[in-house]
Scaffold this motif. Structure first.
Motif, PDB file in Angstrom:
ATOM      1  N   UNK A 127       0.853  -1.192   0.000  1.00  0.00           N
ATOM      2  CA  UNK A 127       0.000   0.000   0.000  1.00  0.00           C
ATOM      3  C   UNK A 127       0.890   1.244   0.000  1.00  0.00           C
ATOM      4  N   UNK A 128       0.685   2.138  -0.949  1.00  0.00           N
ATOM      5  CA  UNK A 128       1.460   3.385  -1.020  1.00  0.00           C
ATOM      6  C   UNK A 128       0.525   4.579  -1.169  1.00  0.00           C
ATOM      7  N   UNK A 129       1.052   5.764  -0.885  1.00  0.00           N
ATOM      8  CA  UNK A 129       0.273   6.992  -1.034  1.00  0.00           C
ATOM      9  C   UNK A 129       0.226   7.421  -2.497  1.00  0.00           C
ATOM     10  N   UNK A 130      -0.903   7.870  -2.956  1.00  0.00           N
ATOM     11  CA  UNK A 130      -0.964   8.406  -4.322  1.00  0.00           C
ATOM     12  C   UNK A 130      -0.119   9.669  -4.427  1.00  0.00           C
ATOM     13  N   UNK A 131       0.550   9.825  -5.532  1.00  0.00           N
ATOM     14  CA  UNK A 131       1.385  11.001  -5.790  1.00  0.00           C
ATOM     15  C   UNK A 131       0.630  11.914  -6.755  1.00  0.00           C
ATOM     16  N   UNK A 132      -0.313  12.680  -6.208  1.00  0.00           N
ATOM     17  CA  UNK A 132      -1.189  13.506  -7.041  1.00  0.00           C
ATOM     18  C   UNK A 132      -0.398  14.602  -7.749  1.00  0.00           C
ATOM     19  N   UNK A 133      -0.694  14.880  -9.007  1.00  0.00           N
ATOM     20  CA  UNK A 133      -0.053  16.017  -9.675  1.00  0.00           C
ATOM     21  C   UNK A 133      -0.506  17.348  -9.074  1.00  0.00           C
ATOM     22  N   UNK A 194     -15.713  13.640   4.864  1.00  0.00           N
ATOM     23  CA  UNK A 194     -16.454  14.464   5.820  1.00  0.00           C
ATOM     24  C   UNK A 194     -17.348  15.449   5.076  1.00  0.00           C
ATOM     25  N   UNK A 195     -18.546  15.677   5.597  1.00  0.00           N
ATOM     26  CA  UNK A 195     -19.549  16.442   4.864  1.00  0.00           C
ATOM     27  C   UNK A 195     -19.500  17.941   5.121  1.00  0.00           C
ATOM     28  N   UNK A 196     -18.858  18.373   6.184  1.00  0.00           N
ATOM     29  CA  UNK A 196     -18.789  19.803   6.476  1.00  0.00           C
ATOM     30  C   UNK A 196     -17.593  20.426   5.767  1.00  0.00           C
ATOM     31  N   UNK A 197     -17.703  21.693   5.324  1.00  0.00           N
ATOM     32  CA  UNK A 197     -16.567  22.348   4.658  1.00  0.00           C
ATOM     33  C   UNK A 197     -15.431  22.625   5.628  1.00  0.00           C
ATOM     34  N   UNK A 198     -14.231  22.670   5.082  1.00  0.00           N
ATOM     35  CA  UNK A 198     -13.040  22.987   5.879  1.00  0.00           C
ATOM     36  C   UNK A 198     -13.029  24.498   6.130  1.00  0.00           C
ATOM     37  N   UNK A 199     -13.005  24.932   7.388  1.00  0.00           N
ATOM     38  CA  UNK A 199     -13.091  26.379   7.684  1.00  0.00           C
ATOM     39  C   UNK A 199     -11.730  27.053   7.780  1.00  0.00           C
ATOM     40  N   UNK A 200     -11.025  27.152   6.644  1.00  0.00           N
ATOM     41  CA  UNK A 200      -9.756  27.869   6.670  1.00  0.00           C
ATOM     42  C   UNK A 200     -10.004  29.326   7.073  1.00  0.00           C
ATOM     43  N   UNK A 201      -9.071  29.907   7.795  1.00  0.00           N
ATOM     44  CA  UNK A 201      -9.194  31.317   8.179  1.00  0.00           C
ATOM     45  C   UNK A 201      -7.812  31.905   8.359  1.00  0.00           C
ATOM     46  N   UNK A 202      -7.676  33.165   7.937  1.00  0.00           N
ATOM     47  CA  UNK A 202      -6.413  33.881   8.050  1.00  0.00           C
ATOM     48  C   UNK A 202      -6.585  35.039   9.019  1.00  0.00           C
ATOM     49  N   UNK A 203      -5.483  35.605   9.457  1.00  0.00           N
ATOM     50  CA  UNK A 203      -5.565  36.736  10.381  1.00  0.00           C
ATOM     51  C   UNK A 203      -6.218  37.950   9.734  1.00  0.00           C
ATOM     52  N   UNK A 204      -6.221  37.991   8.393  1.00  0.00           N
ATOM     53  CA  UNK A 204      -6.860  39.093   7.675  1.00  0.00           C
ATOM     54  C   UNK A 204      -7.087  38.652   6.240  1.00  0.00           C
ATOM     55  N   UNK A 205      -8.024  39.269   5.547  1.00  0.00           N
ATOM     56  CA  UNK A 205      -8.153  38.967   4.118  1.00  0.00           C
ATOM     57  C   UNK A 205      -6.938  39.491   3.376  1.00  0.00           C
ATOM     58  N   UNK A 206      -6.770  39.048   2.153  1.00  0.00           N
ATOM     59  CA  UNK A 206      -5.628  39.486   1.364  1.00  0.00           C
ATOM     60  C   UNK A 206      -4.943  38.295   0.737  1.00  0.00           C
ATOM     61  N   UNK A 207      -3.704  38.482   0.389  1.00  0.00           N
ATOM     62  CA  UNK A 207      -2.947  37.425  -0.262  1.00  0.00           C
ATOM     63  C   UNK A 207      -2.322  36.518   0.788  1.00  0.00           C
ATOM     64  N   UNK A 208      -2.708  35.251   0.769  1.00  0.00           N
ATOM     65  CA  UNK A 208      -2.101  34.300   1.679  1.00  0.00           C
ATOM     66  C   UNK A 208      -2.149  32.903   1.060  1.00  0.00           C
ATOM     67  N   UNK A 209      -1.505  31.951   1.724  1.00  0.00           N
ATOM     68  CA  UNK A 209      -1.344  30.605   1.190  1.00  0.00           C
ATOM     69  C   UNK A 209      -2.203  29.610   1.950  1.00  0.00           C
ATOM     70  N   UNK A 210      -2.924  28.778   1.205  1.00  0.00           N
ATOM     71  CA  UNK A 210      -3.677  27.667   1.772  1.00  0.00           C
ATOM     72  C   UNK A 210      -2.932  26.388   1.419  1.00  0.00           C
ATOM     73  N   UNK A 211      -2.657  25.545   2.414  1.00  0.00           N
ATOM     74  CA  UNK A 211      -1.881  24.339   2.164  1.00  0.00           C
ATOM     75  C   UNK A 211      -2.551  23.121   2.786  1.00  0.00           C
ATOM     76  N   UNK A 212      -2.185  21.939   2.269  1.00  0.00           N
ATOM     77  CA  UNK A 212      -2.738  20.678   2.776  1.00  0.00           C
ATOM     78  C   UNK A 212      -1.699  19.590   2.581  1.00  0.00           C
ATOM     79  N   UNK A 213      -1.562  18.738   3.606  1.00  0.00           N
ATOM     80  CA  UNK A 213      -0.614  17.636   3.580  1.00  0.00           C
ATOM     81  C   UNK A 213      -1.389  16.329   3.456  1.00  0.00           C
ATOM     82  N   UNK A 214      -1.169  15.586   2.365  1.00  0.00           N
ATOM     83  CA  UNK A 214      -1.944  14.372   2.113  1.00  0.00           C
ATOM     84  C   UNK A 214      -1.469  13.189   2.958  1.00  0.00           C
ATOM     85  N   UNK A 215      -0.422  13.357   3.739  1.00  0.00           N
ATOM     86  CA  UNK A 215       0.019  12.301   4.656  1.00  0.00           C
ATOM     87  C   UNK A 215      -0.553  12.527   6.054  1.00  0.00           C
TER      88      UNK A 215
END
Length: 673
Positions: A127-133, A194-215
């Motif tokens: 069993x290995x992790x998928x390596x998504x593009x 999971x059926x509920x949306x992920x509630x990402x939030x930043x300290x302020x609106x503007x330009x920022x990075x959203x990240x996710x680790x598949x492991x």
């Protein structure tokens, strides 16, 4: 009664046993022939299998497939085997779980006949992790963002986003037996399905990075600016605020503030403790605290209801400072000037006394001051020279008849404020609002440890470690090495003067070779330049400089429009001999962001031969519009938007002046890039 019932069941069972023939109780011999390669799979797969099941003596009952991670059963599939000797197809889910390393699972297949006789086979499955593009983030409003792979397991995207961003992460089908997986939110964690949306939030609106680790299934950001358990409300890209009732000595614990250790703490309102908490120093009352994420400081002012407080006739309320040569967190990075919205509220300290603490060379100029005190955040009631007297032999109050504006503070002849000395300005209204007394106490020198910055080998000067400047020799197309600043890729350098080179982690010079005054605002993360002639700003006559003034244009954003203010004009970047340009993103006047240097709905500007009034490009030296420019601009004496034209918000435009055929034959071009 219960005994009778059990006895009845027992007798019924005996009757059943005695009615069966000997042939019915043959043990049987279930046989399996696996026709599928079960050697490899990915997390999140449906592992397909085909098995021929038979028993020559006894009818079959079930075929059971079980997947084990170690000793733990993680998935199971049961198939009814109605026809002896048939092929049975099924699939078993390979669950996608967090923090499970690549390895080997066990697939246990059990064939059972009706007499409970079993045949068991086990298969090792890699069993290995998928390596998504890439992954796709789908926001609640339907907007989609591609999350590019940054490194193994880590995916992210960077965009201008609202402070709160809810949605789902979709992983595409991977491999022959894969399926699309949607990650949502459950029990305060990101989980597949999971059926509920992920509630990402930043300290302020503007330009920022959203990240996710598949492991690990860890995502970011999940940030809210908070004091204790109270959340700041965002007001624009770089500001958030909270209204609180505070008592003197109250402890506030900040959380969610990016680079909190670098924030400037206002000594009139807070004392920063060793654990990072803040002790409130001013008198108890209602306050609005504004987190300025660009400047990294907390602006504080008193409230009356939901509005900034004003001075009351009994001497309570608020006193405000407006004018030149003061600013927080530094005068170099954020001078108040005569912009009333930037007025500084003095801290009420009780007994109708108000104070503001200023540091020479940092929050107040040392060689000149020119500000005054008002009854409100804006024009209206103010402390003139007839209502305010000073006990200081350094700081005086103008009367309007002594060569200084009425009520404006100034430095006495031959006096100056000492660099790095702390001065506490206190206004005492105990004798009434028309008999105010100003005292200025020198609290001694504050230690200042300079954090040097060099550009092209030239050390810039600073008095506050936030605003730096110096005259630097710049060579066209050369690399302008900057030492002493981290995160250079996050700085907004004037795009006409400089281009950031990611490989070199420095800036390339875009303008003609010459001397330039480089200004760096370390807090706002901006870099600008002005062409120089020796120690003076260049003019058209002594260096070929062209200056831009007017409305609808500004830098680094619409918060700094040039207007018709001599001294605030913009020095056009000379990108080639006698060729000048100004490039910017189009956006709104209010709520703009760094890089928005042109208004979408209104332009009115012109070009001058110096920083201010005097020679200009008009009359015999008027600039002719190119055909491209005519589609966007018209010449009414000032250059304005053509009739019926608005610029596209978010689009980049470039204005170019070409004098290569002579000043009298100069042209102005404007294009959308």
């Amino acid at each position: 009664m219960k005994t009778i019932k059990y006895a009845f069941l027992a007798l019924a069972g005996i009757a059943s046993l005695t009615s069966c023939s000997d042939d019915d109780w043959k043990v049987g011999s279930p046989q399996m022939d696996v026709k599928t390669d079960l050697g490899t799979a990915y997390f999140g797969d449906n592992l397909h299998f085909t098995i021929n099941a038979s028993d020559a003596e006894v009818p079959l009952s079930t075929l059971r497939a079980q997947l084990y991670f170690g000793e733990e059963l993680v998935s199971e599939e049961v198939i009814r085997t109605k026809v002896n000797g048939s092929d049975y197809e099924g699939e078993i889910e390979v669950p996608y779980l967090a923090n499970i390393p690549d390895g080997r699972a066990t697939l246990r297949v059990t064939l059972q006949n009706i007499n409970f006789t079993k045949s068991v086979k086990e298969y090792e499955v890699k069993i290995t992790h998928p390596d998504y593009p890439n992954l796709i983030f789908v926001a609640e409003d339907g907007s989609e963002y591609v999350m590019e792979k940054q490194q193994q397991y880590v995916y992210s995207f960077t965009q201008r986003l609202p402070q709160e961003l809810k949605g789902f992460i979709k992983a595409p089908k991977y491999g022959e037996n894969g399926k699309e997986i949607t990650f949502g939110y459950e029990s305060s964690a990101i989980k597949p399905g999971a059926e509920a949306p992920i509630p990402f939030s930043n300290s302020a609106p503007g330009k920022y990075t959203v990240s996710f680790n598949t492991f690990t299934f860890e995502g970011s950001p999940f940030t809210k600016l908070m004091f204790n358990d109270k959340v700041f409300e965002s007001t624009d890209d770089t500001h958030a605020q909270i209204d609180l009732k505070l008592s003197q000595g109250q402890t506030l614990t900040p959380s969610g503030f990016p680079d909190y250790n670098d924030w400037w703490i206002d000594p009139d309102f807070f004392k920063k403790e060793s654990d990072g908490s803040l002790t409130f120093l001013a008198a108890g009352g209602s306050y609005r605290i504004i987190a300025d994420l660009g400047m990294q400081y907390l602006r504080v002012y008193t409230l009356n209801g939901n509005d900034p407080a004003t001075l009351q006739t009994d001497g309570t309320g608020a006193v405000w400072a407006i004018g030149s040569n003061i600013g927080k967190p530094s005068v170099g990075s954020n001078e108040v000037g005569w912009t009333t919205e930037k007025a500084l509220c003095l801290a009420p300290v009780g007994d109708k006394k108000y104070q503001i603490t200023l540091v020479g060379g940092q929050t107040v100029s040392t060689d000149a001051i020119n500000f005054k005190f008002f009854h409100q955040m804006g024009w209206g009631g103010e402390f003139g020279g007839d209502a305010l007297t000073s006990t200081s032999d350094i700081v005086k109050v103008g009367t309007g008849s002594d060569g200084h504006d009425n009520g404006n503070l100034y430095l006495a002849d031959g006096k100056k404020l000492e660099t790095n000395h702390v001065y506490v300005f206190t206004i005492d209204l105990s004798a009434g609002n028309t008999a105010a007394v100003l005292s200025v106490a020198d609290m001694g020198e504050q230690a200042f440890e300079e954090k040097p910055v060099t550009v092209g080998g030239t050390k810039l000067t600073t008095s506050d470690n936030s605003a730096y400047e110096g005259i630097v020799k710049c060579t066209r197309d050369a690399t302008l090495s900057i030492v002493g600043l981290s995160g250079l890729d996050e700085f907004y350098a004037d795009p006409d003067y400089f281009t950031f080179d990611e490989d070199l982690n420095d800036f390339k010079v875009n303008v003609v070779t010459g001397d330039y005054r480089i200004k760096i605002n370390k807090v706002a993360k901006t870099i600008s330049a002005v062409m120089m002639n020796g120690s003076d700003e260049a003019t058209f006559d002594n260096g070929g400089a062209i200056w831009l003034m007017g409305w609808g244009v500004g830098s680094p954003s619409m918060d700094s429009q040039f207007g018709w203010n001599p001294g605030a004009a913009y020095c056009m970047a000379q990108i080639a001999p006698k060729v000048y340009q100004f490039t910017g993103v189009a956006g709104p006047e209010k709520g703009s962001w760094t890089g928005v240097r042109m208004r979408t709905d209104y332009l009115s500007f012109k070009f001058f031969m110096q920083d201010g009034w005097g020679g200009e490009f008009s009359g015999e030296n008027a600039l002719a519009l190119t055909e491209n420019a005519k589609s966007l601009l018209k010449d009414t004496g000032n250059f304005e938007l053509a009739d019926g034209i608005n610029l596209e918000e978010g689009a980049t435009y470039r204005i170019t002046i070409d004098l290569t055929k002579g000043t009298s034959e100069g042209t102005i071009d404007m294009v959308k890039l």
